[in-house]
Design a protein around this motif. Sequence first.
Motif, PDB file in Angstrom:
ATOM      1  N   VAL A   1      -2.218 -14.529 -19.786  1.00  0.00           N
ATOM      2  CA  VAL A   1      -2.440 -13.169 -19.260  1.00  0.00           C
ATOM      3  C   VAL A   1      -1.346 -12.767 -18.285  1.00  0.00           C
ATOM      4  CG1 VAL A   1      -4.055 -11.680 -18.002  1.00  0.00           C
ATOM      5  CG2 VAL A   1      -4.929 -13.450 -19.534  1.00  0.00           C
ATOM      6  N   ASN A   2      -0.801 -13.734 -17.563  1.00  0.00           N
ATOM      7  CA  ASN A   2       0.205 -13.456 -16.541  1.00  0.00           C
ATOM      8  C   ASN A   2       1.454 -12.795 -17.128  1.00  0.00           C
ATOM      9  OD1 ASN A   2       1.855 -13.472 -14.255  1.00  0.00           O
ATOM     10  ND2 ASN A   2       2.496 -15.582 -14.605  1.00  0.00           N
ATOM     11  N   ARG A   3       1.811 -11.646 -16.550  1.00  0.00           N
ATOM     12  CA  ARG A   3       3.028 -10.932 -16.955  1.00  0.00           C
ATOM     13  C   ARG A   3       3.999 -10.782 -15.784  1.00  0.00           C
ATOM     14  NH1 ARG A   3       0.982 -12.201 -20.851  1.00  0.00           N
ATOM     15  NH2 ARG A   3       0.422 -11.046 -22.724  1.00  0.00           N
ATOM     16  N   ASN A   4       3.638 -11.360 -14.618  1.00  0.00           N
ATOM     17  CA  ASN A   4       4.456 -11.252 -13.406  1.00  0.00           C
ATOM     18  C   ASN A   4       4.821  -9.799 -13.108  1.00  0.00           C
ATOM     19  OD1 ASN A   4       4.687 -14.015 -12.560  1.00  0.00           O
ATOM     20  ND2 ASN A   4       5.981 -14.361 -14.361  1.00  0.00           N
ATOM     21  N   LEU A   5       3.844  -8.921 -13.252  1.00  0.00           N
ATOM     22  CA  LEU A   5       4.060  -7.497 -12.995  1.00  0.00           C
ATOM     23  C   LEU A   5       4.282  -7.264 -11.507  1.00  0.00           C
ATOM     24  CD1 LEU A   5       1.287  -5.899 -15.279  1.00  0.00           C
ATOM     25  CD2 LEU A   5       3.712  -6.287 -15.801  1.00  0.00           C
ATOM     26  N   SER A   6       5.071  -6.262 -11.191  1.00  0.00           N
ATOM     27  CA  SER A   6       5.338  -5.933  -9.787  1.00  0.00           C
ATOM     28  C   SER A   6       4.751  -4.583  -9.398  1.00  0.00           C
ATOM     29  CB  SER A   6       6.848  -5.918  -9.526  1.00  0.00           C
ATOM     30  OG  SER A   6       7.497  -4.980 -10.371  1.00  0.00           O
ATOM     31  N   THR A   7       4.017  -3.929 -10.303  1.00  0.00           N
ATOM     32  CA  THR A   7       3.443  -2.628 -10.023  1.00  0.00           C
ATOM     33  C   THR A   7       2.384  -2.697  -8.925  1.00  0.00           C
ATOM     34  OG1 THR A   7       2.222  -0.764 -10.973  1.00  0.00           O
ATOM     35  CG2 THR A   7       1.716  -2.948 -11.829  1.00  0.00           C
ATOM     36  N   ASN A   8       2.239  -1.606  -8.184  1.00  0.00           N
ATOM     37  CA  ASN A   8       1.193  -1.498  -7.166  1.00  0.00           C
ATOM     38  C   ASN A   8       0.120  -0.491  -7.568  1.00  0.00           C
ATOM     39  OD1 ASN A   8       2.301  -3.349  -5.296  1.00  0.00           O
ATOM     40  ND2 ASN A   8       3.737  -1.787  -4.565  1.00  0.00           N
ATOM     41  N   ILE A   9       0.077  -0.123  -8.836  1.00  0.00           N
ATOM     42  CA  ILE A   9      -0.872   0.884  -9.279  1.00  0.00           C
ATOM     43  C   ILE A   9      -2.324   0.444  -9.071  1.00  0.00           C
ATOM     44  CG2 ILE A   9      -0.980   0.081 -11.673  1.00  0.00           C
ATOM     45  CD1 ILE A   9      -1.128   3.031 -12.502  1.00  0.00           C
ATOM     46  N   ASP A  10      -2.539  -0.884  -9.074  1.00  0.00           N
ATOM     47  CA  ASP A  10      -3.897  -1.395  -8.865  1.00  0.00           C
ATOM     48  C   ASP A  10      -4.400  -1.112  -7.449  1.00  0.00           C
ATOM     49  OD1 ASP A  10      -1.706  -3.201  -8.500  1.00  0.00           O
ATOM     50  OD2 ASP A  10      -3.119  -4.788  -7.993  1.00  0.00           O
ATOM     51  N   ASP A  11      -3.477  -0.850  -6.515  1.00  0.00           N
ATOM     52  CA  ASP A  11      -3.889  -0.470  -5.163  1.00  0.00           C
ATOM     53  C   ASP A  11      -4.558   0.907  -5.154  1.00  0.00           C
ATOM     54  OD1 ASP A  11      -2.898  -2.789  -3.984  1.00  0.00           O
ATOM     55  OD2 ASP A  11      -0.900  -1.912  -3.673  1.00  0.00           O
ATOM     56  N   TYR A  12      -4.257   1.719  -6.150  1.00  0.00           N
ATOM     57  CA  TYR A  12      -4.751   3.086  -6.196  1.00  0.00           C
ATOM     58  C   TYR A  12      -5.890   3.288  -7.183  1.00  0.00           C
ATOM     59  CZ  TYR A  12      -0.372   3.925  -3.711  1.00  0.00           C
ATOM     60  OH  TYR A  12       0.646   3.879  -2.799  1.00  0.00           O
TER      61      TYR A  12
END
Length: 221
Positions: free
Chosen positions: A46-57
Amino acid sequence: MDSLTGSPKIHGQSSLLKKLVVPGLLTGTALVFNNSSFEMELQPKVNRNLSTNIDDYIRFAPLAGMYIADGLGIKAENHWFDQTKNAAFSLLLTQLITTSLKVNIDKERPNGANNEAFPSGHTSLAFASATILYEEFKNTEPLLAYSGYAFALTTAYLRMAKNKHWFSDVILGSAVGMAVTKLVYHFDYLFTWNPFKNSEKLVIAPNFDYTGAGLYLAIRF
């Protein structure tokens, strides 16, 4: 009092147990898979090492949807002040319980950043927000009511894809958020104070993001 039918709400023990069935099953699932070989093998997939912060919103997107629906005049279960009151109780209690579990369980994150993995705080708040939306519109706009869970599931996925949490972390987080919100709504008749009951056009809503929280004012037309 039920705002849709005008009849008193029923707060029986059997009703409460039914509301907690899903959170209970999720909790059991989380405990079964916690530190299991299954989640150890699943995480690298599952790990994609994403750097997005969209989950904060997006964890708070269901709340935004609720207030937007209020502004559009869509019939909800409760007055906006009672919605805000229930949301505040739900999110605060969810955060307190989640933080306490994190500190006491002391489980390492998959990325090794710290030992605050279990349960996922983002996921618990996302499912609390989604359950608030569900409770408000389940009897009037079912599609809208269930839509919040799409954001909650996306938040859970992103926490794993960013390598911040294991499978059991997000499962328990979802259980905590749902259970706390179900309990708050079940016992909301104990907190009936509402100074804005006759102010239908004014809406005061909380605003959340990763930097903190605040309030905004809106006029409903």
